[in-house]
Structure formats: C-alpha cells, structure tokens
Design a protein around this motif. Structure first.
Motif, PDB file in Angstrom:
ATOM      1  N   MET A   1       0.860  -1.474  -0.187  1.00 59.08           N
ATOM      2  CA  MET A   1       0.312  -0.105  -0.057  1.00 59.08           C
ATOM      3  C   MET A   1       1.070   0.848  -0.215  1.00 59.08           C
ATOM      4  SD  MET A   1      -2.647   1.213  -0.373  1.00 59.08           S
ATOM      5  CE  MET A   1      -4.081  -0.370   0.186  1.00 59.08           C
ATOM      6  N   SER A   2      -0.166   2.600  -1.279  1.00 64.26           N
ATOM      7  CA  SER A   2       1.475   3.636  -0.952  1.00 64.26           C
ATOM      8  C   SER A   2       0.964   4.406  -1.372  1.00 64.26           C
ATOM      9  CB  SER A   2       3.194   3.437  -2.267  1.00 64.26           C
ATOM     10  OG  SER A   2       3.385   4.421  -2.181  1.00 64.26           O
ATOM     11  N   GLY A   3       0.232   5.375  -0.399  1.00 62.96           N
ATOM     12  CA  GLY A   3      -0.291   6.230  -1.169  1.00 62.96           C
ATOM     13  C   GLY A   3      -2.083   6.238  -1.181  1.00 62.96           C
ATOM     14  N   GLY A   4      -2.550   5.464  -0.310  1.00 57.10           N
ATOM     15  CA  GLY A   4      -3.898   4.615  -0.689  1.00 57.10           C
ATOM     16  C   GLY A   4      -4.020   3.785  -1.870  1.00 57.10           C
ATOM     17  N   GLN A   5      -3.020   3.437  -2.441  1.00 55.30           N
ATOM     18  CA  GLN A   5      -3.297   2.013  -3.480  1.00 55.30           C
ATOM     19  C   GLN A   5      -2.016   0.801  -3.611  1.00 55.30           C
ATOM     20  OE1 GLN A   5      -2.995   4.842  -7.228  1.00 55.30           O
ATOM     21  NE2 GLN A   5      -4.733   4.185  -8.115  1.00 55.30           N
ATOM     22  N   TRP A   6      -2.806   0.334  -4.576  1.00 54.73           N
ATOM     23  CA  TRP A   6      -1.555  -0.747  -4.186  1.00 54.73           C
ATOM     24  C   TRP A   6      -0.614  -1.100  -4.972  1.00 54.73           C
ATOM     25  CZ3 TRP A   6      -1.028  -3.795   0.340  1.00 54.73           C
ATOM     26  CH2 TRP A   6      -2.961  -4.311   1.091  1.00 54.73           C
ATOM     27  N   VAL A   7       0.854  -0.627  -5.247  1.00 49.19           N
ATOM     28  CA  VAL A   7       1.956  -1.122  -5.944  1.00 49.19           C
ATOM     29  C   VAL A   7       1.885  -1.457  -6.231  1.00 49.19           C
ATOM     30  CG1 VAL A   7       3.659   0.208  -6.607  1.00 49.19           C
ATOM     31  CG2 VAL A   7       1.531   1.920  -5.411  1.00 49.19           C
ATOM     32  N   GLY A   8       2.613  -2.461  -7.485  1.00 48.03           N
ATOM     33  CA  GLY A   8       3.482  -3.508  -7.437  1.00 48.03           C
ATOM     34  C   GLY A   8       4.610  -3.784  -6.636  1.00 48.03           C
ATOM     35  N   ALA A   9       5.384  -4.342  -5.774  1.00 52.35           N
ATOM     36  CA  ALA A   9       6.368  -4.605  -5.440  1.00 52.35           C
ATOM     37  C   ALA A   9       7.517  -6.064  -5.820  1.00 52.35           C
ATOM     38  CB  ALA A   9       6.592  -4.815  -3.819  1.00 52.35           C
ATOM     39  N   PRO A  10       8.969  -6.195  -5.848  1.00 51.03           N
ATOM     40  CA  PRO A  10       9.578  -7.203  -5.881  1.00 51.03           C
ATOM     41  C   PRO A  10       8.673  -8.517  -4.626  1.00 51.03           C
ATOM     42  CG  PRO A  10      11.113  -5.340  -5.393  1.00 51.03           C
ATOM     43  CD  PRO A  10       9.416  -4.751  -4.805  1.00 51.03           C
ATOM     44  N   VAL A  11       9.413  -9.646  -5.313  1.00 52.04           N
ATOM     45  CA  VAL A  11       9.413 -10.653  -4.364  1.00 52.04           C
ATOM     46  C   VAL A  11      10.688 -11.340  -4.702  1.00 52.04           C
ATOM     47  CG1 VAL A  11       7.987 -13.503  -4.317  1.00 52.04           C
ATOM     48  CG2 VAL A  11       7.346 -11.443  -5.451  1.00 52.04           C
ATOM     49  N   GLN A  12      11.289 -11.657  -3.143  1.00 52.69           N
ATOM     50  CA  GLN A  12      12.637 -11.736  -2.634  1.00 52.69           C
ATOM     51  C   GLN A  12      12.229 -13.476  -3.654  1.00 52.69           C
ATOM     52  OE1 GLN A  12      12.844 -12.198   1.262  1.00 52.69           O
ATOM     53  NE2 GLN A  12      13.560  -9.719   1.132  1.00 52.69           N
ATOM     54  N   ALA A  13      13.074 -14.126  -4.554  1.00 50.03           N
ATOM     55  CA  ALA A  13      13.230 -15.419  -4.889  1.00 50.03           C
ATOM     56  C   ALA A  13      13.633 -16.296  -3.976  1.00 50.03           C
ATOM     57  CB  ALA A  13      14.728 -15.515  -5.669  1.00 50.03           C
ATOM     58  N   ALA A  14      13.628 -16.012  -2.338  1.00 48.36           N
ATOM     59  CA  ALA A  14      13.536 -16.895  -1.782  1.00 48.36           C
ATOM     60  C   ALA A  14      12.832 -17.101  -0.907  1.00 48.36           C
ATOM     61  CB  ALA A  14      15.038 -16.084  -0.036  1.00 48.36           C
ATOM     62  N   THR A  15      11.531 -16.273  -1.028  1.00 54.32           N
ATOM     63  CA  THR A  15      10.206 -16.765  -0.801  1.00 54.32           C
ATOM     64  C   THR A  15       9.414 -17.802  -1.480  1.00 54.32           C
ATOM     65  OG1 THR A  15       9.840 -14.599  -0.137  1.00 54.32           O
ATOM     66  CG2 THR A  15       8.074 -15.158  -0.522  1.00 54.32           C
ATOM     67  N   VAL A  16       9.815 -17.762  -2.654  1.00 54.71           N
ATOM     68  CA  VAL A  16       9.293 -18.586  -3.128  1.00 54.71           C
ATOM     69  C   VAL A  16       9.735 -20.215  -3.637  1.00 54.71           C
ATOM     70  CG1 VAL A  16       9.293 -18.948  -6.484  1.00 54.71           C
ATOM     71  CG2 VAL A  16       8.583 -16.792  -5.856  1.00 54.71           C
ATOM     72  N   GLN A  17      11.271 -19.957  -3.019  1.00 54.72           N
ATOM     73  CA  GLN A  17      11.942 -21.137  -3.039  1.00 54.72           C
ATOM     74  C   GLN A  17      11.567 -21.714  -2.006  1.00 54.72           C
ATOM     75  OE1 GLN A  17      13.660 -22.792  -5.278  1.00 54.72           O
ATOM     76  NE2 GLN A  17      13.591 -24.577  -3.509  1.00 54.72           N
ATOM     77  N   LYS A  18      10.970 -21.249  -0.663  1.00 53.14           N
ATOM     78  CA  LYS A  18      10.933 -21.162   0.834  1.00 53.14           C
ATOM     79  C   LYS A  18       9.734 -21.800   0.446  1.00 53.14           C
ATOM     80  CE  LYS A  18      10.368 -21.805   5.053  1.00 53.14           C
ATOM     81  NZ  LYS A  18      11.820 -22.937   5.889  1.00 53.14           N
ATOM     82  N   LEU A  19       8.387 -21.615  -0.533  1.00 52.12           N
ATOM     83  CA  LEU A  19       6.772 -21.964  -0.588  1.00 52.12           C
ATOM     84  C   LEU A  19       6.940 -23.373  -1.062  1.00 52.12           C
ATOM     85  CD1 LEU A  19       4.735 -19.236  -1.714  1.00 52.12           C
ATOM     86  CD2 LEU A  19       3.996 -21.113   0.433  1.00 52.12           C
TER      87      LEU A  19
END
Length: 136
Positions: A100-118
């Motif tokens: 959330m940035s300035g009242g809007q959802w803004v795309g943000a990077p996903v850490q590669a480790a997050t996907v690997q952990k899943l």
C-alpha cells in the motif's frame, strides 16, 4: 526412484496391472497430475483465499492475501503442477506482491527465497503424504 523400479519391473514382463497399482509409485495418474503435489499445494496455501483450482490442469491460483499483522502488504500465489511424477521440477510457484502506497496497491518485488521456500514446503509435504500412504 519408485517410478524407475516400476519401469524395470514392467520391462521384465511382470504383471502390468500389478505394477500400475503399486502403492510405492510416485506417478499418480488418476487426475492427470501428481496427487501428492496437488494435495500438498492445497494444504500449504489453505490459509489464502482461492480464486481457481483446476486439478485436471494442475493449477492453483489464490486471491490476494494480507497478513493481519502486516495489512499494508499482500501476496498472490500461482502453483502449477507440470508432471505426474513427484519431482522438484514438476512444481512451479509464482508469487506477486503489492504494498500500500498513497492509498493504492503498488507492485513490489518478491524475494526469490520466498518462492523457493514455498516450493520446498510443498515438496516436503508431498513426500510426507506419500510416505504416510505407504506406511499406513
């Protein structure tokens, strides 16, 4: 490894029906994808709302999920099961993240480790399910 054993048994001219029903097989074809990976994926993502679950195509798409402890961030996950065998390369996880940035959802990077952990959690759970089915 079990799939290799089945192939070796089939090559020896054994009873093919008996080989196909071998509970030790990691190749589960009743829904066209690996059932252990499918159930493990659903289990792992059960805390997130589901948008689409297609067992025939092996696709799970979650809706956006915000952790109540961090409501200014949300994640969306897509799991694709690409094969009938219980192998790491039969599973693909993609994640999207917004903040959330300035009242809007803004795309943000996903850490590669997050996907690997899943992926690791799903694979571990699938292997546990297979082991439990064989022992139970």
């Amino acid at each position: 490894m079990a799939a290799g054993m089945i192939a070796a048994l089939a090559a020896c001219g054994g009873d093919s029906k008996r080989v196909e029903t071998d509970l030790a097989a990691s190749n589960v074809t009743t829904i066209g994808i690996n059932a252990y990976l499918w159930r493990a994926s659903l289990d792992t993502l059960s805390f997130m709302p589901m948008l689409q679950t297609d067992s025939a195509g092996g696709v799970i798409v979650t809706d956006w999920y915000s952790n109540p402890q961090n409501p200014a961030e949300r994640m969306k996950v897509t799991v694709s099961i690409l094969d009938q065998d219980l192998r790491a390369d039969a599973l693909r996880v993609n994640a999207s993240r917004e903040v959330m940035s300035g009242g809007q959802w803004v795309g943000a990077p996903v850490q590669a480790a997050t996907v690997q952990k899943l992926e690791d959690i799903i694979l571990t759970r699938a292997r546990e399910m297979r082991r439990d089915a064989l022992m139970g």
